[in-house]
Design an enzyme around this catalytic site. Structure first.
Site, mmCIF file in Angstrom:
data_model
loop_
_atom_site.group_PDB
_atom_site.id
_atom_site.type_symbol
_atom_site.label_atom_id
_atom_site.label_comp_id
_atom_site.label_asym_id
_atom_site.label_seq_id
_atom_site.Cartn_x
_atom_site.Cartn_y
_atom_site.Cartn_z
ATOM 1 N N LYS A 195 -6.906 -5.223 -3.098
ATOM 2 C CA LYS A 195 -7.599 -5.491 -1.863
ATOM 3 C C LYS A 195 -8.093 -4.657 -1.158
ATOM 4 O O LYS A 195 -8.084 -3.369 -1.260
ATOM 5 C CB LYS A 195 -6.518 -5.838 -1.261
ATOM 6 C CG LYS A 195 -5.710 -4.774 -0.216
ATOM 7 C CD LYS A 195 -3.941 -5.617 0.321
ATOM 8 C CE LYS A 195 -3.509 -4.098 1.165
ATOM 9 N NZ LYS A 195 -4.265 -3.883 2.439
ATOM 10 N N CYS A 207 -1.833 -2.619 7.248
ATOM 11 C CA CYS A 207 -2.121 -3.575 6.544
ATOM 12 C C CYS A 207 -0.684 -4.487 6.130
ATOM 13 O O CYS A 207 -0.499 -5.431 5.575
ATOM 14 C CB CYS A 207 -2.168 -2.734 5.620
ATOM 15 S SG CYS A 207 -3.920 -1.741 5.281
ATOM 16 N N ASP A 261 1.068 -1.255 -0.098
ATOM 17 C CA ASP A 261 -0.194 -0.498 -0.039
ATOM 18 C C ASP A 261 0.926 1.136 0.017
ATOM 19 O O ASP A 261 0.755 2.151 0.456
ATOM 20 C CB ASP A 261 -0.849 -0.058 0.967
ATOM 21 C CG ASP A 261 -1.897 -0.896 1.274
ATOM 22 O OD1 ASP A 261 -1.952 -1.748 0.356
ATOM 23 O OD2 ASP A 261 -2.843 -1.353 1.996
ATOM 24 N N GLU A 291 -4.601 -1.120 -1.556
ATOM 25 C CA GLU A 291 -6.362 -0.670 -0.724
ATOM 26 C C GLU A 291 -6.428 0.350 -1.373
ATOM 27 O O GLU A 291 -6.579 1.399 -2.040
ATOM 28 C CB GLU A 291 -6.079 -0.074 0.688
ATOM 29 C CG GLU A 291 -7.286 -1.097 1.249
ATOM 30 C CD GLU A 291 -6.933 -0.249 2.999
ATOM 31 O OE1 GLU A 291 -6.020 -0.109 3.468
ATOM 32 O OE2 GLU A 291 -8.063 0.098 3.333
HETATM 33 N N1 TIU Z 1 -2.655 0.224 4.051
HETATM 34 C C1 TIU Z 1 -3.502 0.193 5.467
HETATM 35 O O1 TIU Z 1 -1.946 0.540 6.607
HETATM 36 N N2 TIU Z 1 -4.462 0.680 5.900
HETATM 37 C C2 TIU Z 1 -4.894 1.642 7.122
HETATM 38 O O2 TIU Z 1 -5.898 2.149 6.896
HETATM 39 N N3 TIU Z 1 -3.995 2.515 7.950
HETATM 40 C C3 TIU Z 1 -3.289 2.852 8.853
HETATM 41 O O3 TIU Z 1 -2.701 3.046 9.594
HETATM 42 N N4 TIU Z 1 -4.514 3.516 8.406
#
Ligand code: TIU
Length: 230
Positions: A136, A169, A31, A79
């Site tokens: 994802k 994530c 991500d 994401e």
């Molecule tokens: N990619 C990921 O970690 N998504 C999140 O929403 N992370 C947060 O720390 N909010």
């Protein structure tokens, strides 16, 4: 160029050194998207200072370059959701303040929606042609994706996992990977969190208890080992 299947690398790591074969190892970058690292995206909508994530960009770039040179399978995850929001649970939609929720308009397009500018990878870590991109809907990269199928199809047994955020994530993915039988290597400096204390705790959790979720190392150790293998 792919290295011979018999080549192995050994690196210093916690809780102990680990050997891996580049031919059966994938670099999985989680991500590294504008929505998490740049102002106006999902990370900021959640109330975070996104600038703190910048520290992991350069180590990720260097590790990515070394992985490409050594012929590792490279996977980039994103994401994000369908534009009609049909794959977002109501609970997740309600997490941000009204007007800054998933699907709402922001300076980088609709927040966390596939195809929008904010959903794209940051300029520094764009996938090269032929690298695998996994879209994802959840935090873990195995949930509702074909990541496991793709990794097994390539004979991958070891994952080098970096990206953002460490405790969300990255951790969700490495826990999913651990339960599926993969060996995990986490270069701590290639991971980033909006909360330094969460990053430290999440990294410590990986290698505690004899390496309950995997091995922790850094980009430099991996880069030198991959350079010898390349
Ligand atoms: N990619 C990921 O970690 N998504 C999140 O929403 N992370 C947060 O720390 N909010």
């Amino acid at each position: 160029m792919a290295v011979p299947a018999s080549t192995t690398c050994t690196i210093a790591a916690n809780p102990q050194p680990i050997s891996f074969a580049p031919a059966t190892t994938a670099l999985v970058l989680i991500d590294m998207q504008r929505d998490f690292l740049e102002a106006g995206g999902f990370g900021e909508a959640l109330g975070n200072d996104v600038s703190v994530l910048r520290a992991c960009v350069e180590p990720c770039q260097q590790l990515l370059a070394a992985a490409r040179k050594a012929g590792l399978l490279v996977v980039h995850t994103r994401e994000g959701h369908r534009s009609d929001l049909s794959d977002v649970f109501a609970e997740k939609l309600q997490r941000c303040a009204p007007g800054r929720r998933i699907g709402d308009a922001g300076p980088m397009g609709r927040i966390l929606i596939r195809g929008e500018a904010g959903h794209d990878f940051i300029a520094e870590l764009q996938p090269a042609a032929g690298e695998i991109v996994i879209d994802k809907p959840g935090k873990g990269a195995f949930y509702s994706t074909d990541l496991d199928l793709v990794l097994r199809r390539h004979g991958i047994t070891t994952l080098i996992i970096g990206g953002v955020t460490t405790e969300v994530c990255v951790h969700s993915t490495l826990r999913e990977a651990n339960d599926r039988g993969y060996r995990n290597i986490v270069p701590a400096d290639c991971c980033g969190s909006y909360f330094p204390e969460f990053h430290a705790a999440a990294i410590a959790m990986v290698s505690a208890q004899g390496g309950i979720f995997g091995h922790v190392t850094d980009a430099a150790a991996l880069i030198s080992a991959l350079a010898i293998a390349a």
